[in-house]
Design a protein around this motif. Structure first.
Motif, PDB file in Angstrom:
ATOM      1  N   ALA A  93       0.843  -1.190   0.000  1.00  0.00           N
ATOM      2  CA  ALA A  93       0.000   0.000   0.000  1.00  0.00           C
ATOM      3  C   ALA A  93       0.881   1.244   0.000  1.00  0.00           C
ATOM      4  CB  ALA A  93      -0.908  -0.005   1.230  1.00  0.00           C
ATOM      5  N   GLU A  94       0.252   2.375  -0.289  1.00  0.00           N
ATOM      6  CA  GLU A  94       0.979   3.640  -0.337  1.00  0.00           C
ATOM      7  C   GLU A  94       1.168   4.250   1.043  1.00  0.00           C
ATOM      8  OE1 GLU A  94      -1.088   6.056  -3.161  1.00  0.00           O
ATOM      9  OE2 GLU A  94      -0.744   4.623  -4.778  1.00  0.00           O
ATOM     10  N   ASP A  95       0.227   3.984   1.963  1.00  0.00           N
ATOM     11  CA  ASP A  95       0.349   4.494   3.318  1.00  0.00           C
ATOM     12  C   ASP A  95      -0.367   3.539   4.278  1.00  0.00           C
ATOM     13  OD1 ASP A  95      -2.445   5.090   3.209  1.00  0.00           O
ATOM     14  OD2 ASP A  95      -2.032   7.107   2.487  1.00  0.00           O
ATOM     15  N   GLN A  96      -0.315   3.865   5.562  1.00  0.00           N
ATOM     16  CA  GLN A  96      -0.855   2.978   6.590  1.00  0.00           C
ATOM     17  C   GLN A  96      -2.366   2.794   6.455  1.00  0.00           C
ATOM     18  OE1 GLN A  96       0.892   3.587  10.432  1.00  0.00           O
ATOM     19  NE2 GLN A  96      -0.943   2.882  11.495  1.00  0.00           N
ATOM     20  N   GLU A  97      -3.092   3.848   6.212  1.00  0.00           N
ATOM     21  CA  GLU A  97      -4.550   3.742   6.080  1.00  0.00           C
ATOM     22  C   GLU A  97      -4.924   2.864   4.883  1.00  0.00           C
ATOM     23  OE1 GLU A  97      -8.437   3.968   7.130  1.00  0.00           O
ATOM     24  OE2 GLU A  97      -6.702   4.593   8.306  1.00  0.00           O
ATOM     25  N   ALA A  98      -4.224   3.033   3.763  1.00  0.00           N
ATOM     26  CA  ALA A  98      -4.468   2.191   2.590  1.00  0.00           C
ATOM     27  C   ALA A  98      -4.120   0.737   2.902  1.00  0.00           C
ATOM     28  CB  ALA A  98      -3.667   2.702   1.398  1.00  0.00           C
ATOM     29  N   ALA A  99      -3.122   0.530   3.760  1.00  0.00           N
ATOM     30  CA  ALA A  99      -2.752  -0.836   4.161  1.00  0.00           C
ATOM     31  C   ALA A  99      -3.884  -1.492   4.938  1.00  0.00           C
ATOM     32  CB  ALA A  99      -1.480  -0.813   4.999  1.00  0.00           C
ATOM     33  N   TYR A 100      -4.514  -0.744   5.834  1.00  0.00           N
ATOM     34  CA  TYR A 100      -5.658  -1.305   6.586  1.00  0.00           C
ATOM     35  C   TYR A 100      -6.809  -1.663   5.645  1.00  0.00           C
ATOM     36  CZ  TYR A 100      -3.556  -0.023  11.072  1.00  0.00           C
ATOM     37  OH  TYR A 100      -2.729   0.072  12.160  1.00  0.00           O
ATOM     38  N   LEU A 101      -7.067  -0.788   4.674  1.00  0.00           N
ATOM     39  CA  LEU A 101      -8.142  -1.073   3.719  1.00  0.00           C
ATOM     40  C   LEU A 101      -7.830  -2.309   2.880  1.00  0.00           C
ATOM     41  CD1 LEU A 101      -8.938   2.572   2.576  1.00  0.00           C
ATOM     42  CD2 LEU A 101     -10.439   1.076   3.906  1.00  0.00           C
ATOM     43  N   ALA A 102      -6.585  -2.414   2.406  1.00  0.00           N
ATOM     44  CA  ALA A 102      -6.181  -3.573   1.595  1.00  0.00           C
ATOM     45  C   ALA A 102      -6.237  -4.853   2.429  1.00  0.00           C
ATOM     46  CB  ALA A 102      -4.778  -3.360   1.041  1.00  0.00           C
ATOM     47  N   ALA A 103      -5.787  -4.767   3.677  1.00  0.00           N
ATOM     48  CA  ALA A 103      -5.825  -5.937   4.557  1.00  0.00           C
ATOM     49  C   ALA A 103      -7.267  -6.356   4.846  1.00  0.00           C
ATOM     50  CB  ALA A 103      -5.085  -5.641   5.857  1.00  0.00           C
ATOM     51  N   ALA A 104      -8.148  -5.380   5.055  1.00  0.00           N
ATOM     52  CA  ALA A 104      -9.555  -5.690   5.309  1.00  0.00           C
ATOM     53  C   ALA A 104     -10.173  -6.418   4.120  1.00  0.00           C
ATOM     54  CB  ALA A 104     -10.336  -4.411   5.614  1.00  0.00           C
ATOM     55  N   GLN A 105      -9.873  -5.953   2.914  1.00  0.00           N
ATOM     56  CA  GLN A 105     -10.409  -6.603   1.712  1.00  0.00           C
ATOM     57  C   GLN A 105      -9.843  -8.012   1.551  1.00  0.00           C
ATOM     58  OE1 GLN A 105     -12.994  -5.383  -0.093  1.00  0.00           O
ATOM     59  NE2 GLN A 105     -12.938  -7.467  -0.856  1.00  0.00           N
ATOM     60  N   LYS A 106      -8.551  -8.161   1.827  1.00  0.00           N
ATOM     61  CA  LYS A 106      -7.906  -9.476   1.728  1.00  0.00           C
ATOM     62  C   LYS A 106      -8.516 -10.449   2.742  1.00  0.00           C
ATOM     63  CE  LYS A 106      -3.130 -10.771   0.750  1.00  0.00           C
ATOM     64  NZ  LYS A 106      -1.724 -10.390   0.953  1.00  0.00           N
ATOM     65  N   LEU A 107      -8.753  -9.973   3.956  1.00  0.00           N
ATOM     66  CA  LEU A 107      -9.366 -10.817   4.986  1.00  0.00           C
ATOM     67  C   LEU A 107     -10.799 -11.184   4.616  1.00  0.00           C
ATOM     68  CD1 LEU A 107      -7.944  -9.063   8.143  1.00  0.00           C
ATOM     69  CD2 LEU A 107      -7.456 -11.406   7.402  1.00  0.00           C
ATOM     70  N   TYR A 108     -11.530 -10.214   4.067  1.00  0.00           N
ATOM     71  CA  TYR A 108     -12.906 -10.503   3.659  1.00  0.00           C
ATOM     72  C   TYR A 108     -12.926 -11.532   2.534  1.00  0.00           C
ATOM     73  CZ  TYR A 108     -17.717 -10.049   2.219  1.00  0.00           C
ATOM     74  OH  TYR A 108     -19.016 -10.337   1.905  1.00  0.00           O
ATOM     75  N   THR A 109     -11.973 -11.417   1.613  1.00  0.00           N
ATOM     76  CA  THR A 109     -11.879 -12.407   0.532  1.00  0.00           C
ATOM     77  C   THR A 109     -11.601 -13.790   1.110  1.00  0.00           C
ATOM     78  OG1 THR A 109     -11.080 -10.729  -0.999  1.00  0.00           O
ATOM     79  CG2 THR A 109     -10.626 -13.006  -1.596  1.00  0.00           C
ATOM     80  N   ILE A 123     -20.904 -10.474   8.016  1.00  0.00           N
ATOM     81  CA  ILE A 123     -19.726  -9.610   8.135  1.00  0.00           C
ATOM     82  C   ILE A 123     -19.458  -8.886   6.815  1.00  0.00           C
ATOM     83  CG2 ILE A 123     -17.209  -9.659   8.478  1.00  0.00           C
ATOM     84  CD1 ILE A 123     -17.744 -11.992  10.436  1.00  0.00           C
ATOM     85  N   VAL A 124     -19.043  -7.625   6.933  1.00  0.00           N
ATOM     86  CA  VAL A 124     -18.618  -6.856   5.753  1.00  0.00           C
ATOM     87  C   VAL A 124     -17.143  -6.491   5.947  1.00  0.00           C
ATOM     88  CG1 VAL A 124     -20.913  -5.946   5.235  1.00  0.00           C
ATOM     89  CG2 VAL A 124     -19.395  -4.669   6.757  1.00  0.00           C
ATOM     90  N   ALA A 125     -16.444  -6.235   4.852  1.00  0.00           N
ATOM     91  CA  ALA A 125     -14.996  -5.973   4.890  1.00  0.00           C
ATOM     92  C   ALA A 125     -14.642  -4.815   5.825  1.00  0.00           C
ATOM     93  CB  ALA A 125     -14.476  -5.702   3.478  1.00  0.00           C
ATOM     94  N   GLU A 126     -15.483  -3.787   5.875  1.00  0.00           N
ATOM     95  CA  GLU A 126     -15.187  -2.599   6.681  1.00  0.00           C
ATOM     96  C   GLU A 126     -15.120  -2.904   8.178  1.00  0.00           C
ATOM     97  OE1 GLU A 126     -16.511  -1.370   2.777  1.00  0.00           O
ATOM     98  OE2 GLU A 126     -17.434  -2.711   4.229  1.00  0.00           O
ATOM     99  N   GLU A 127     -15.669  -4.034   8.603  1.00  0.00           N
ATOM    100  CA  GLU A 127     -15.676  -4.372  10.031  1.00  0.00           C
ATOM    101  C   GLU A 127     -14.320  -4.840  10.545  1.00  0.00           C
ATOM    102  OE1 GLU A 127     -19.400  -6.198  11.879  1.00  0.00           O
ATOM    103  OE2 GLU A 127     -19.555  -6.762   9.753  1.00  0.00           O
ATOM    104  N   PHE A 128     -13.480  -5.402   9.693  1.00  0.00           N
ATOM    105  CA  PHE A 128     -12.239  -5.986  10.187  1.00  0.00           C
ATOM    106  C   PHE A 128     -11.395  -4.986  10.969  1.00  0.00           C
ATOM    107  CE2 PHE A 128     -13.347  -9.276   7.145  1.00  0.00           C
ATOM    108  CZ  PHE A 128     -13.083 -10.418   7.890  1.00  0.00           C
ATOM    109  N   PHE A 129     -11.265  -3.758  10.461  1.00  0.00           N
ATOM    110  CA  PHE A 129     -10.480  -2.743  11.163  1.00  0.00           C
ATOM    111  C   PHE A 129     -11.327  -1.530  11.555  1.00  0.00           C
ATOM    112  CE2 PHE A 129      -7.366  -5.159   8.723  1.00  0.00           C
ATOM    113  CZ  PHE A 129      -6.516  -5.540   9.750  1.00  0.00           C
ATOM    114  N   GLY A 130     -12.652  -1.644  11.461  1.00  0.00           N
ATOM    115  CA  GLY A 130     -13.542  -0.594  11.928  1.00  0.00           C
ATOM    116  C   GLY A 130     -13.666   0.611  11.024  1.00  0.00           C
ATOM    117  N   HIS A 131     -13.660   0.405   9.705  1.00  0.00           N
ATOM    118  CA  HIS A 131     -13.840   1.514   8.770  1.00  0.00           C
ATOM    119  C   HIS A 131     -15.311   1.910   8.675  1.00  0.00           C
ATOM    120  CE1 HIS A 131      -9.873   0.079   7.353  1.00  0.00           C
ATOM    121  NE2 HIS A 131      -9.678   1.380   7.267  1.00  0.00           N
TER     122      HIS A 131
END
Length: 159
Positions: A93-109, A123-131
């Protein structure tokens, strides 16, 4: 072959193909080859877009997130501590916040909308890190920037 050399080679190939295509287009006077020219343009545009993605991907950093599962409320309303292993996930990812979003999507997948140990099937992807205001399923213990270390220390000296 390293990624920079591969991208350079692809750019050179792209430029040669574009030059050949422009030469061919100038020699086409009737409508016989217009469809071929249009398809070639489309392929070159798709390849150029892929090259841009490769270049930006090379500029991204690796982030490794270490997290454990928060206490959750099951479908029966009971508070429970899920019996799940901690999560260690590496993303680019380009920054830490983008890393959380990418990780959330990967976990949801990986998990999908249902995690049996949480008693949840919605469960929805946004729940993994509380987005987006969701209650986080994971509590981040650490985030590391850069390539993750190899488990075998002897291999580190080889690479």
């Amino acid at each position: 072959m390293n990624i920079t050399k591969e991208i350079t080679d692809r750019v050179e190939t792209y430029e040669k193909a574009r030059g050949a295509m422009l030469t061919a287009e100038h020699t086409v006077r009737d409508g016989y080859h217009q469809g071929q020219v249009a398809r070639l343009y489309a392929r070159l545009a798709a390849d150029a877009a892929e090259l841009v993605q490769e270049l930006t991907r090379e500029q991204r950093e690796y982030f490794t997130i270490v997290a454990d599962w928060e206490t959750a409320t099951g479908s029966d309303g009971e508070t429970m501590s899920p019996d799940l292993m901690p999560v260690v996930i590496t993303v680019q990812a380009e920054d830490q916040e983008a890393a959380y979003l990418a990780a959330a999507q990967k976990l949801y997948t990986y998990f999908g909308p249902a995690i049996e140990a949480l008693g949840r099937t919605d469960i929805v992807a946004e729940e993994f890190f509380g987005h987006q205001g969701w209650t986080a399923l994971l509590r981040v213990g650490a985030i590391f920037r850069g390539l993750p270390p190899l488990a075998d220390t002897e291999l580190r000296h080889v690479i």
